[in-house]
Design a protein around this motif. Structure first.
Motif, PDB file in Angstrom:
ATOM      1  N   THR A 162      24.312  61.082  30.456  1.00 17.23           N
ATOM      2  CA  THR A 162      23.407  62.062  31.051  1.00 17.23           C
ATOM      3  C   THR A 162      23.476  62.065  32.571  1.00 17.23           C
ATOM      4  OG1 THR A 162      21.619  60.435  30.942  1.00 17.23           O
ATOM      5  CG2 THR A 162      21.773  62.004  29.135  1.00 17.23           C
ATOM      6  N   ARG A 163      24.278  61.153  33.127  1.00 16.35           N
ATOM      7  CA  ARG A 163      24.494  61.063  34.574  1.00 16.35           C
ATOM      8  C   ARG A 163      23.195  60.833  35.348  1.00 16.35           C
ATOM      9  NH1 ARG A 163      29.043  65.913  35.259  1.00 16.35           N
ATOM     10  NH2 ARG A 163      30.618  64.903  33.932  1.00 16.35           N
ATOM     11  N   ILE A 164      22.332  60.039  34.754  1.00 12.74           N
ATOM     12  CA  ILE A 164      21.117  59.618  35.449  1.00 12.74           C
ATOM     13  C   ILE A 164      21.457  58.401  36.298  1.00 12.74           C
ATOM     14  CG2 ILE A 164      18.802  58.649  35.149  1.00 12.74           C
ATOM     15  CD1 ILE A 164      18.534  60.308  32.610  1.00 12.74           C
ATOM     16  N   GLY A 165      21.115  58.442  37.574  1.00 16.16           N
ATOM     17  CA  GLY A 165      21.417  57.338  38.479  1.00 16.16           C
ATOM     18  C   GLY A 165      20.640  56.079  38.126  1.00 16.16           C
ATOM     19  N   PHE A 166      21.212  54.925  38.482  1.00 17.02           N
ATOM     20  CA  PHE A 166      20.602  53.625  38.176  1.00 17.02           C
ATOM     21  C   PHE A 166      20.753  52.711  39.389  1.00 17.02           C
ATOM     22  CE2 PHE A 166      20.432  49.819  35.106  1.00 17.02           C
ATOM     23  CZ  PHE A 166      19.075  49.994  34.859  1.00 17.02           C
ATOM     24  N   PRO A 167      20.165  53.108  40.525  1.00 15.62           N
ATOM     25  CA  PRO A 167      20.371  52.352  41.764  1.00 15.62           C
ATOM     26  C   PRO A 167      19.643  51.014  41.751  1.00 15.62           C
ATOM     27  CG  PRO A 167      18.732  54.059  42.105  1.00 15.62           C
ATOM     28  CD  PRO A 167      19.279  54.277  40.720  1.00 15.62           C
ATOM     29  N   GLY A 168      20.130  50.076  42.554  1.00 18.34           N
ATOM     30  CA  GLY A 168      19.490  48.782  42.654  1.00 18.34           C
ATOM     31  C   GLY A 168      20.340  47.789  43.405  1.00 18.34           C
ATOM     32  N   VAL A 169      19.902  46.537  43.376  1.00 17.74           N
ATOM     33  CA  VAL A 169      20.591  45.475  44.112  1.00 17.74           C
ATOM     34  C   VAL A 169      20.633  44.221  43.243  1.00 17.74           C
ATOM     35  CG1 VAL A 169      19.922  46.350  46.380  1.00 17.74           C
ATOM     36  CG2 VAL A 169      18.428  44.727  45.187  1.00 17.74           C
ATOM     37  N   ALA A 170      21.570  43.333  43.577  1.00 17.32           N
ATOM     38  CA  ALA A 170      21.641  42.027  42.925  1.00 17.32           C
ATOM     39  C   ALA A 170      20.648  41.081  43.591  1.00 17.32           C
ATOM     40  CB  ALA A 170      23.051  41.465  43.017  1.00 17.32           C
ATOM     41  N   CYS A 176      18.099  53.360  24.244  1.00 20.26           N
ATOM     42  CA  CYS A 176      17.533  52.009  24.404  1.00 20.26           C
ATOM     43  C   CYS A 176      18.671  51.002  24.372  1.00 20.26           C
ATOM     44  CB  CYS A 176      16.536  51.713  23.289  1.00 20.26           C
ATOM     45  SG  CYS A 176      15.244  52.944  23.091  1.00 20.26           S
ATOM     46  N   ASP A 177      19.812  51.401  24.951  1.00 20.79           N
ATOM     47  CA  ASP A 177      21.046  50.633  24.804  1.00 20.79           C
ATOM     48  C   ASP A 177      21.375  49.776  26.024  1.00 20.79           C
ATOM     49  OD1 ASP A 177      21.337  53.146  25.984  1.00 20.79           O
ATOM     50  OD2 ASP A 177      23.397  53.416  25.329  1.00 20.79           O
ATOM     51  N   GLY A 178      20.358  49.296  26.710  1.00 18.64           N
ATOM     52  CA  GLY A 178      20.535  48.232  27.684  1.00 18.64           C
ATOM     53  C   GLY A 178      21.010  48.653  29.052  1.00 18.64           C
ATOM     54  N   ALA A 179      21.272  47.627  29.877  1.00 17.12           N
ATOM     55  CA  ALA A 179      21.600  47.844  31.280  1.00 17.12           C
ATOM     56  C   ALA A 179      22.869  48.664  31.477  1.00 17.12           C
ATOM     57  CB  ALA A 179      21.741  46.488  31.978  1.00 17.12           C
ATOM     58  N   HIS A 180      23.807  48.575  30.541  1.00 14.06           N
ATOM     59  CA  HIS A 180      25.056  49.336  30.644  1.00 14.06           C
ATOM     60  C   HIS A 180      25.010  50.560  29.726  1.00 14.06           C
ATOM     61  CE1 HIS A 180      26.697  46.055  32.996  1.00 14.06           C
ATOM     62  NE2 HIS A 180      26.306  45.206  32.056  1.00 14.06           N
ATOM     63  N   SER A 181      23.861  51.174  29.628  1.00 10.08           N
ATOM     64  CA  SER A 181      23.576  52.254  28.688  1.00 10.08           C
ATOM     65  C   SER A 181      24.615  53.371  28.698  1.00 10.08           C
ATOM     66  CB  SER A 181      22.200  52.844  29.004  1.00 10.08           C
ATOM     67  OG  SER A 181      21.976  54.018  28.277  1.00 10.08           O
ATOM     68  N   ALA A 182      25.215  53.604  27.529  1.00  5.36           N
ATOM     69  CA  ALA A 182      26.132  54.734  27.367  1.00  5.36           C
ATOM     70  C   ALA A 182      25.371  56.055  27.401  1.00  5.36           C
ATOM     71  CB  ALA A 182      26.885  54.603  26.041  1.00  5.36           C
ATOM     72  N   VAL A 183      24.132  56.041  26.922  1.00  4.28           N
ATOM     73  CA  VAL A 183      23.318  57.261  26.939  1.00  4.28           C
ATOM     74  C   VAL A 183      22.992  57.647  28.374  1.00  4.28           C
ATOM     75  CG1 VAL A 183      21.086  58.244  26.285  1.00  4.28           C
ATOM     76  CG2 VAL A 183      22.358  56.840  24.651  1.00  4.28           C
ATOM     77  N   ARG A 184      22.580  56.672  29.175  1.00  3.19           N
ATOM     78  CA  ARG A 184      22.277  56.965  30.583  1.00  3.19           C
ATOM     79  C   ARG A 184      23.518  57.448  31.319  1.00  3.19           C
ATOM     80  NH1 ARG A 184      21.150  52.135  32.290  1.00  3.19           N
ATOM     81  NH2 ARG A 184      23.193  51.938  33.264  1.00  3.19           N
ATOM     82  N   THR A 185      24.636  56.819  31.057  1.00  5.81           N
ATOM     83  CA  THR A 185      25.888  57.233  31.697  1.00  5.81           C
ATOM     84  C   THR A 185      26.247  58.664  31.307  1.00  5.81           C
ATOM     85  OG1 THR A 185      26.684  54.949  31.730  1.00  5.81           O
ATOM     86  CG2 THR A 185      28.336  56.695  31.941  1.00  5.81           C
TER      87      THR A 185
END
Length: 516
Positions: free
Chosen positions: A165-173, A154-163
């Motif tokens: 686990t190499r889960i993608g976080f695609p999107g646009v500005a 639950c560590d936010g947009a720059h999540s170390a946990v997500r990084t």
């Protein structure tokens, strides 16, 4: 430990409170040095208020919040639209709250200490994860390794946990730069209203904040600010916009308590779970703040995940139950991303034609009562349903109060087994509720549900003014799980939802796990 929660924002704290209320051992770590004292998020929609109430973390937030009754929109210096919010509708009975995210986090921390006699471990940065069949080794920046059964990122947009686990976080500005300042100002505006001014490509919003003469000013950064404006430059730009839109002299603003610049992104994680690691809140989805949906979507993730993870850690459900978390919550986040992105495009108007439609069609429509009701009902998040999810069946007809399995059940007035009165939602979180008129069938269903879910985890309630012809099982997050008239039907649902591969025999009851 059973669960490590990474991140002590509203989502992480809500997950921890939900797990601890169910008797699960949990630890919360955060890389920050201490609790936040400022925040971008300002409020709770009605669903968010319900979640905190079920967690026992609402406290006195309603007394500390500001009641907001309307959003007043002016175009080219003239009031054009007035959107009524906060009123009761057939769906919304409880108002939202305009209150700082920092105060919401403080109430959640208070509740966590109350439940577990423990607090957040600050200054603990996660740098890596190593998973094996029996658990996860979490590596911290200080070279310590924590061993846990499950990790919730639950560590936010720059999540170390997500990084990790190499889960993608695609999107646009969506918007490159937005300016924000919490200021002390003598604005001749009502304190029960949000003011929005539109003029061509320019937009400015003013939100009243709890406290004397406190306001939040927000606007897209004018091109003249250039670079990464901070501090005095942010305040100067916003007071300039205030003067241009309203004619109020810059001197009405006496100074800033906090300024910030940020970008709007639209991003959605490719997955919410990888093995023993799960994502929630901004670690799983980020979007425009227009509509005030972000914090509420995050704590909705938390409540949905907590009761499922509690059953898994206790051995009452197989790990397949956790797949329903992504199946229910990821579509909900995708819908929020879509609606907030559309709202951002409409309000900011990226073309001349779009701005013309905004000024002459969209803003005037805000005056229509039916438009106001639809916007308020949608923003409340109380229309959210999991009908299409894996834990429900679409074959059920509508119930007397129009709920079908997967829908949120209204906060009905009920009677406990001893005859005393109560509200349905007050009995939930982490408990389940079986709604039924007193009968041998109801008692049989209650015994069965308690065997599968935990003896003190299910309460029997009789709705006042309702005569349900079938028994109704309501989940801890107030969504309808099952309806039926036989124990066999309930047994099939429990076996299919909790562990399709396990024989339909309830586990032995553990003692003393539940904490209210």
């Amino acid at each position: 430990m059973s669960v490590l929660v990474v991140g002590a924002g509203p989502t992480g704290l809500a997950v921890a409170c939900g797990l601890r209320a169910a008797g699960v051992e949990v630890r919360v770590v955060d890389s920050a040095t201490g609790p936040a004292v400022t925040s971008r998020a300002l409020g709770l929609q009605p669903r968010g208020v319900e979640v905190l109430a079920r967690l026992g973390a609402l406290g006195d937030l309603p007394a500390r919040s500001l009641p907001i009754c309307q959003v007043v929109v002016s175009v080219n210096g003239r009031e054009v639209g007035r959107l009524a919010v906060g009123r009761s509708t057939r769906l919304v009975r409880r108002p939202g709250l305009l209150v700082s995210q920092a105060e919401i986090e403080a109430e959640l921390q208070r509740r966590l200490v109350e439940l577990a006699d423990t607090s957040v471990q600050w200054g603990r940065e996660v740098v890596g994860l190593d998973e094996d069949p029996s658990g996860v080794a979490v590596r911290l920046a200080d070279d310590e390794t924590l061993r846990t059964g499950w990790v919730v990122g639950c560590d936010g947009a720059h999540s170390a946990v997500r990084t990790a686990t190499r889960i993608g976080f695609p999107g646009v500005a969506l918007v490159e730069r937005f300016l924000l300042a919490d200021v002390r100002a003598e604005l001749p505006l009502p304190r029960d209203s949000v003011a929005v001014w539109l003029r061509g490509e320019d937009m400015l919003a003013a939100f009243p904040l709890p406290g004397v003469d406190l306001w939040r000013l927000m606007a897209p950064a004018p091109s003249s600010t250039g670079g990464e404006a901070t501090g005095d430059a942010v305040l100067h730009a916003l007071t300039g916009l205030l003067e241009a839109h309203t004619g109020y002299p810059a001197g009405v603003v006496h100074g800033a308590q906090w300024t910030s610049t940020f970008r709007f992104h639209r991003r959605l994680a490719d997955a919410y779970r990888r093995g023993r690691v799960l994502l929630a809140g901004d670690a799983a989805h980020i979007h425009s703040p227009f509509g005030g949906q972000g914090l509420n979507t995050g704590i909705g993730d938390a409540e949905n995940l907590a009761w499922k993870l509690a059953l898994v850690t206790e051995g009452r459900a197989g790990t397949a139950l956790l797949d329903s978390y992504e199946a229910e919550r990821r579509p909900a986040a995708a819908e929020v991303l879509s609606s907030t992105s559309s709202m951002t495009r409409v309000v900011l108007g990226d073309t001349t034609a779009a701005r013309l439609v905004r000024d002459r069609v969209f803003v005037p429509l805000l005056n229509r009562p039916w438009v106001q009701r639809r916007i308020w009902d949608k923003a409340s998040q109380l229309t959210l349903s999991y009908r299409a999810g894996p834990l429900t069946s679409s074959r059920h007809r509508s119930l007397p109060w129009r709920s079908r399995p997967g829908d949120r059940v209204p906060d009905l007035v009920c009677r406990r087994e001893d005859g005393s009165g109560t509200q349905l939602h007050a009995e939930l979180g982490p408990r389940w509720a079986l709604l039924a008129a007193p009968s041998p069938t109801a008692q049989g269903c209650l015994h069965l549900a308690r065997g599968w879910l935990g003896g003190d985890r299910v309460v029997l309630l009789n709705p006042d003014g309702q005569s349900p012809r079938t028994a109704l099982l309501v989940r801890p997050d107030a969504h309808l799980a099952w309806r039926g008239s036989t124990g066999d039907g309930l047994r099939r649902w429990l076996a299919g939802a909790l562990d399709p591969d396990r024989a339909a025999t309830p586990p032995r009851e553990p003692a003393g796990r539940h904490t209210r």
